[in-house]
Motif scaffolding. Structure first.
Motif, PDB file in Angstrom:
ATOM      1  N   THR A   1       0.839  -1.201   0.000  1.00 48.43           N
ATOM      2  CA  THR A   1       0.000   0.000   0.000  1.00 48.43           C
ATOM      3  C   THR A   1       0.873   1.250   0.000  1.00 48.43           C
ATOM      4  O   THR A   1       2.049   1.201   0.356  1.00 48.43           O
ATOM      5  CB  THR A   1      -0.912   0.061   1.243  1.00 48.43           C
TER       6      THR A   1
ATOM      7  N   SER B   1       0.576   5.759   0.608  1.00 47.19           N
ATOM      8  CA  SER B   1      -0.260   6.909   0.955  1.00 47.19           C
ATOM      9  C   SER B   1      -0.140   7.960  -0.138  1.00 47.19           C
ATOM     10  O   SER B   1       0.816   7.955  -0.911  1.00 47.19           O
ATOM     11  CB  SER B   1       0.205   7.505   2.289  1.00 47.19           C
TER      12      SER B   1
ATOM     13  N   GLY C   1      -9.259   4.509  -2.239  1.00 55.77           N
ATOM     14  CA  GLY C   1      -8.336   4.546  -1.118  1.00 55.77           C
ATOM     15  C   GLY C   1      -9.021   4.119   0.171  1.00 55.77           C
ATOM     16  O   GLY C   1     -10.243   4.005   0.226  1.00 55.77           O
ATOM     17  N   THR C   2      -8.225   3.880   1.205  1.00 52.89           N
ATOM     18  CA  THR C   2      -8.777   3.547   2.503  1.00 52.89           C
ATOM     19  C   THR C   2      -8.256   4.560   3.502  1.00 52.89           C
ATOM     20  O   THR C   2      -7.048   4.680   3.700  1.00 52.89           O
ATOM     21  CB  THR C   2      -8.331   2.134   2.951  1.00 52.89           C
TER      22      THR C   2
ATOM     23  N   TYR D   1      -3.601   3.702  -0.342  1.00 52.56           N
ATOM     24  CA  TYR D   1      -4.135   3.003  -1.507  1.00 52.56           C
ATOM     25  C   TYR D   1      -3.469   1.638  -1.664  1.00 52.56           C
ATOM     26  O   TYR D   1      -2.276   1.478  -1.440  1.00 52.56           O
ATOM     27  CB  TYR D   1      -3.879   3.827  -2.769  1.00 52.56           C
ATOM     28  N   ASP D   2      -4.256   0.654  -2.073  1.00 52.53           N
ATOM     29  CA  ASP D   2      -3.712  -0.669  -2.358  1.00 52.53           C
ATOM     30  C   ASP D   2      -3.031  -0.565  -3.721  1.00 52.53           C
ATOM     31  O   ASP D   2      -3.667  -0.245  -4.722  1.00 52.53           O
ATOM     32  CB  ASP D   2      -4.830  -1.707  -2.395  1.00 52.53           C
TER      33      ASP D   2
END
Lengths: 241, 241
Positions: free
Chosen positions: B38, B40, B66-67, B72-73
DNA sequence: CCCGCTTTGTGCTCACTTTCACAAGGGCGT
DNA sequence: ACGCCCTTGTGAAAGTGAGCACAAAGCGGG
């Protein structure tokens, strides 16, 4: 600190305008070659693919060099644009990385119609050092600093593999080069005082692919109205010749 | 006619964003190669040289992938960006003009990391027709229309001398090609439905010269405040590899 | 189960570009 | 010398993009 520029611009020309001046210049030189003495904004705009009002505003940043009712004097305008772009003096260019691309660049005829001089060709591969390319000997990158100093290089062109680009760039910046044209597919890290422009084939292709997909994508027609014009003048650089 | 697009954009992604997606994609692939799961927006922005808010806004145009609190994966984002750019399908590319530049382009490794396939190399010079370049035979430009049809070419790359560019372009457009990447130093004239991007070395050099002149020009310092940053991400394309 | 830490997604503002529309100005014919 | 016609130069409006600042939202620890 950093006083936010209070007035619109301190004797500065908009970036967008600067990017178009070379295009106007080329068209003007073509007109000059064919003996055309004057040209209207309408005509010049047509051949360069821009809006005539935009062209006039662009030129107005250089001064009032047109004659109402007549147009612009081709010769005079060529001089003014050249001067503004800094082409009235010569710039030494060093090309680093003499692979296929480096060779293509070195052989680029006319080299921007005067103003630029290829001062050096450098490569890390000893097996090609000493070869002549476009009439110039390929020298070893080891002597980069020396060459930049002796030849007073002001613009560095990086045509190396991606992996070597940042190192080469650092060395260029290290010996005072403040303008870099980067053909390697990497984002170069440089001090704020250094200008870097990049040229990337794969990015251009991907942008085209995006729009190409949009065309076939949804359907056949419609939605074709909302998107005026093409990317006619979206791209930036230019090589062949 | 031509209803002026009433709404801001019809499910469209800003042009400026489209131009940056390939840069993000390249950085993501590098992260993926080194096994990073992942990333950022802050980190990805740093490596691609953009503002993190801009990056997030760019990605938000593709959807909410995104989470919060995590980032982001990488894998997933690569897929989404690729899909948006139309790289999940293959595009056939024809290169016209196999001079120094054409050869450099043909040998361009990876060719934009999958998605593009060189379908044909064409040239007008009979003496090089039949030669193998990058493993492909150079064919005569005479059969351009046939080749475009057979190979289903969707993107034409013009690397011919300036004088031949418009003719070649017309022929490409004539047989249905709607995306053109032009390396010849001329403004191509095409129907509105055709996308043209141009790459021009001399224009890039001239832009650099302009700024270089500005640096030495007036004096030593001052006036350096109003003009923030460099042209870091001003350029557009990218070649070498 | 709740709390706090981190990072996303985005409303808003400001700056830059493009384009329209037109007044000002210059040349040319009469 | 006058007036018409053409083209420039530019004010103002509209469109596009950049970046700040923050509320919303997962995640993990206690």
């Amino acid at each position: 600190m950093t006083r936010r520029t209070p007035r619109p611009r301190e004797r500065g020309i908009p970036e967008a305008t600067v990017a178009r001046l070379p295009v106007y210049l080329r068209a003007l030189q073509a007109l000059n070659d064919q003996g055309t003495p004057t040209v209207s904004s309408e005509d010049l705009a047509a051949t360069t693919g821009v809006n005539s009002a935009k062209l006039r505003k662009d030129l107005s940043h250089l001064g009032s060099y047109g004659t109402r009712g007549v147009g612009y004097d081709v010769d005079y305008l060529i001089y003014q644009v050249s001067r503004e772009l800094g082409l009235t003096q010569d710039w030494s260019v060093a090309i680093i990385g003499i692979g296929n691309l480096g060779r293509a660049l070195a052989n680029y005829g006319g080299f921007g119609s005067r103003g630029f001089r290829i001062a050096a060709l450098l490569d890390a591969d000893s097996s090609i050092v000493g070869d002549k390319v476009a009439g110039l000997p390929v020298r070893h990158i080891e002597i980069l600093e020396e060459v930049v100093g002796v030849e007073d290089v002001s613009i560095g062109v990086i045509a190396t593999p991606a992996a070597a680009a940042q190192t080469v760039c650092d060395r260029l910046v290290g010996c005072g080069v403040t303008s870099v044209l980067n053909f390697a597919p990497v984002v170069l890290n440089v001090p704020a005082a250094v200008d870097v422009r990049k040229v990337d084939l794969s990015i251009e292709l991907q942008i085209l692919a995006f729009h190409e997909q949009r065309k076939s994508d949804g359907h056949g027609a419609s939605e074709w109205f909302g998107m005026p014009g093409s990317l006619r003048d979206a791209g930036t650089s230019d090589l062949s010749g």
